[in-house]
Design a protein around this motif. Structure first.
Motif, PDB file in Angstrom:
ATOM      1  N   LEU A  57       0.967  -1.196   0.243  1.00  0.00           N
ATOM      2  CA  LEU A  57       0.052   0.079   0.127  1.00  0.00           C
ATOM      3  C   LEU A  57       1.080   1.412   0.151  1.00  0.00           C
ATOM      4  CD1 LEU A  57      -2.732  -1.219   2.832  1.00  0.00           C
ATOM      5  CD2 LEU A  57      -2.883  -0.830   0.115  1.00  0.00           C
ATOM      6  N   PRO A  58       1.267   1.771  -1.275  1.00  0.00           N
ATOM      7  CA  PRO A  58       2.217   3.012  -1.286  1.00  0.00           C
ATOM      8  C   PRO A  58       1.628   4.102  -0.627  1.00  0.00           C
ATOM      9  CG  PRO A  58       2.200   1.806  -3.467  1.00  0.00           C
ATOM     10  CD  PRO A  58       1.141   1.248  -2.341  1.00  0.00           C
ATOM     11  N   PRO A  59       2.389   4.811   0.509  1.00  0.00           N
ATOM     12  CA  PRO A  59       1.902   6.007   0.931  1.00  0.00           C
ATOM     13  C   PRO A  59       1.697   6.958  -0.131  1.00  0.00           C
ATOM     14  CG  PRO A  59       4.104   5.566   1.309  1.00  0.00           C
ATOM     15  CD  PRO A  59       3.846   4.534   0.569  1.00  0.00           C
ATOM     16  N   GLY A  60       1.340   8.307   0.349  1.00  0.00           N
ATOM     17  CA  GLY A  60       1.042   9.270  -0.184  1.00  0.00           C
ATOM     18  C   GLY A  60      -0.316   9.607  -1.100  1.00  0.00           C
ATOM     19  N   ALA A  61      -1.234   8.718  -0.623  1.00  0.00           N
ATOM     20  CA  ALA A  61      -2.628   8.837  -1.426  1.00  0.00           C
ATOM     21  C   ALA A  61      -3.353   9.862  -0.809  1.00  0.00           C
ATOM     22  CB  ALA A  61      -3.293   7.602  -1.613  1.00  0.00           C
ATOM     23  N   LYS A  62      -3.953  10.807  -1.304  1.00  0.00           N
ATOM     24  CA  LYS A  62      -4.671  11.816  -0.790  1.00  0.00           C
ATOM     25  C   LYS A  62      -5.995  11.422  -0.040  1.00  0.00           C
ATOM     26  CE  LYS A  62      -2.497  15.878  -2.567  1.00  0.00           C
ATOM     27  NZ  LYS A  62      -1.166  15.464  -1.972  1.00  0.00           N
ATOM     28  N   ARG A  63      -6.463  11.202   0.794  1.00  0.00           N
ATOM     29  CA  ARG A  63      -7.787  10.647   1.455  1.00  0.00           C
ATOM     30  C   ARG A  63      -7.966   9.336   0.754  1.00  0.00           C
ATOM     31  NH1 ARG A  63     -11.811  15.621   2.356  1.00  0.00           N
ATOM     32  NH2 ARG A  63     -12.918  14.009   1.065  1.00  0.00           N
ATOM     33  N   PRO A  64      -7.187   8.330   1.299  1.00  0.00           N
ATOM     34  CA  PRO A  64      -7.575   7.064   0.864  1.00  0.00           C
ATOM     35  C   PRO A  64      -8.722   6.450   1.360  1.00  0.00           C
ATOM     36  CG  PRO A  64      -5.645   6.879   2.530  1.00  0.00           C
ATOM     37  CD  PRO A  64      -5.790   8.443   2.102  1.00  0.00           C
ATOM     38  N   ALA A  65      -9.347   5.370   0.887  1.00  0.00           N
ATOM     39  CA  ALA A  65     -10.319   4.681   1.615  1.00  0.00           C
ATOM     40  C   ALA A  65      -9.889   3.987   2.722  1.00  0.00           C
ATOM     41  CB  ALA A  65     -10.914   3.802   0.631  1.00  0.00           C
ATOM     42  N   CYS A  66     -10.657   3.643   3.799  1.00  0.00           N
ATOM     43  CA  CYS A  66     -10.098   2.973   4.899  1.00  0.00           C
ATOM     44  C   CYS A  66      -9.310   1.740   4.467  1.00  0.00           C
ATOM     45  CB  CYS A  66     -11.487   2.291   5.704  1.00  0.00           C
ATOM     46  SG  CYS A  66     -11.039   1.570   7.097  1.00  0.00           S
ATOM     47  N   TRP A  67      -9.764   0.934   3.609  1.00  0.00           N
ATOM     48  CA  TRP A  67      -8.870  -0.446   3.283  1.00  0.00           C
ATOM     49  C   TRP A  67      -7.507  -0.144   2.290  1.00  0.00           C
ATOM     50  CZ3 TRP A  67     -10.671  -4.004   6.004  1.00  0.00           C
ATOM     51  CH2 TRP A  67     -12.055  -4.059   6.116  1.00  0.00           C
ATOM     52  N   ASP A  68      -7.454   1.207   2.078  1.00  0.00           N
ATOM     53  CA  ASP A  68      -6.129   1.429   1.310  1.00  0.00           C
ATOM     54  C   ASP A  68      -5.157   2.196   2.132  1.00  0.00           C
ATOM     55  OD1 ASP A  68      -7.072   0.332  -0.939  1.00  0.00           O
ATOM     56  OD2 ASP A  68      -7.953   2.079  -1.521  1.00  0.00           O
ATOM     57  N   ARG A  69      -5.536   2.159   3.345  1.00  0.00           N
ATOM     58  CA  ARG A  69      -4.508   2.870   4.503  1.00  0.00           C
ATOM     59  C   ARG A  69      -3.481   1.398   5.174  1.00  0.00           C
ATOM     60  NH1 ARG A  69      -9.182   6.039   7.014  1.00  0.00           N
ATOM     61  NH2 ARG A  69      -9.067   4.592   8.572  1.00  0.00           N
ATOM     62  N   GLN A  70      -2.276   1.802   5.421  1.00  0.00           N
ATOM     63  CA  GLN A  70      -1.535   0.848   6.126  1.00  0.00           C
ATOM     64  C   GLN A  70      -1.977   0.504   7.564  1.00  0.00           C
ATOM     65  OE1 GLN A  70       2.507   2.211   5.731  1.00  0.00           O
ATOM     66  NE2 GLN A  70       2.731   1.885   3.722  1.00  0.00           N
ATOM     67  N   GLU A  71      -2.432   1.566   8.301  1.00  0.00           N
ATOM     68  CA  GLU A  71      -2.927   1.310   9.468  1.00  0.00           C
ATOM     69  C   GLU A  71      -4.318   0.445   9.532  1.00  0.00           C
ATOM     70  OE1 GLU A  71      -4.279   5.646   8.438  1.00  0.00           O
ATOM     71  OE2 GLU A  71      -2.677   4.333   8.176  1.00  0.00           O
ATOM     72  N   SER A  72      -4.749  -0.074   8.511  1.00  0.00           N
ATOM     73  CA  SER A  72      -6.044  -0.411   8.596  1.00  0.00           C
ATOM     74  C   SER A  72      -5.697  -2.120   8.377  1.00  0.00           C
ATOM     75  CB  SER A  72      -7.005  -0.294   7.499  1.00  0.00           C
ATOM     76  OG  SER A  72      -7.488   1.306   7.799  1.00  0.00           O
ATOM     77  N   HIS A  73      -4.345  -2.517   8.672  1.00  0.00           N
ATOM     78  CA  HIS A  73      -3.963  -3.811   8.380  1.00  0.00           C
ATOM     79  C   HIS A  73      -3.354  -4.528   9.348  1.00  0.00           C
ATOM     80  CE1 HIS A  73      -4.963  -2.375   4.373  1.00  0.00           C
ATOM     81  NE2 HIS A  73      -4.839  -3.852   3.842  1.00  0.00           N
TER      82      HIS A  73
END
Length: 174
Positions: A57-73
């Motif tokens: 999940l590459p960092p830097g996306a602006k306002r990612p969906a919940c599933w697209d955040r590293q901390e959601s794993h």
């Protein structure tokens, strides 16, 4: 104190198909971040976690969906000799769900210097050749997860690579 500027990380990938992933859920893990505990993490393990998470999940996306955040794993780490294995799975609770989506995780084998030696996304074919029974090494002896399916003599030295496939397919269901 000198602080270095954070530069984009270049991820080096080798994709060694002789690496077999260990069974990440074979034994219970100690949960880091649990209240009341003090934990220590060495730099090589931190780097391996960072490389795997940034690749998945590459960092830097602006306002990612919940599933697209590293901390959601959730992350599991197993170290065998000079290889750090990282398993990444969705944490359904982080996004208000009860179960993770199918094919929502990945396994990584990372060298001590931060190179991706092998990665396998859930649902992706593992690339193993079906000429032998699952888990059998060249000499017919079952290969152990976390070690190479080839002997040290064949490779010209100590093996750091484990066999390819793993029955792990995400977070175990209760």
């Amino acid at each position: 104190m000198g602080w270095a500027c954070a530069l984009p990380q270049v991820i080096t990938r080798e994709e060694d198909p002789s690496i077999v992933f260990p069974h990440f859920f074979e034994q219970p893990a100690t949960e880091l971040g649990a209240q009341g505990g003090t934990y220590e993490l060495d730099g090589a393990t931190l780097r391996a976690l960072t490389v795997a998470a940034n690749d998945f999940l590459p960092p830097g996306a602006k306002r990612p969906a919940c599933w697209d955040r590293q901390e959601s794993h959730r992350y599991r780490v197993i170290r065998h000799a000079e290889v750090i294995f990282v398993r990444i799975d969705e944490d359904p609770r982080a996004c208000g769900q009860l179960t993770p989506a199918m094919h929502s995780g990945a396994s990584y084998a990372i060298s001590m210097d931060g190179r991706i030696l092998r990665s396998l996304m859930d649902g992706q074919p593992d690339g193993a050749l079906p000429s032998e029974p699952p888990g059998a090494g060249e000499d017919g002896v079952p290969a152990q997860p976390g070690v190479s399916s080839q002997s040290s003599e064949t490779q010209g030295g100590p093996s750091h690579a484990p066999p390819i496939s793993s029955p792990d397919a995400g977070v175990p269901r209760p």
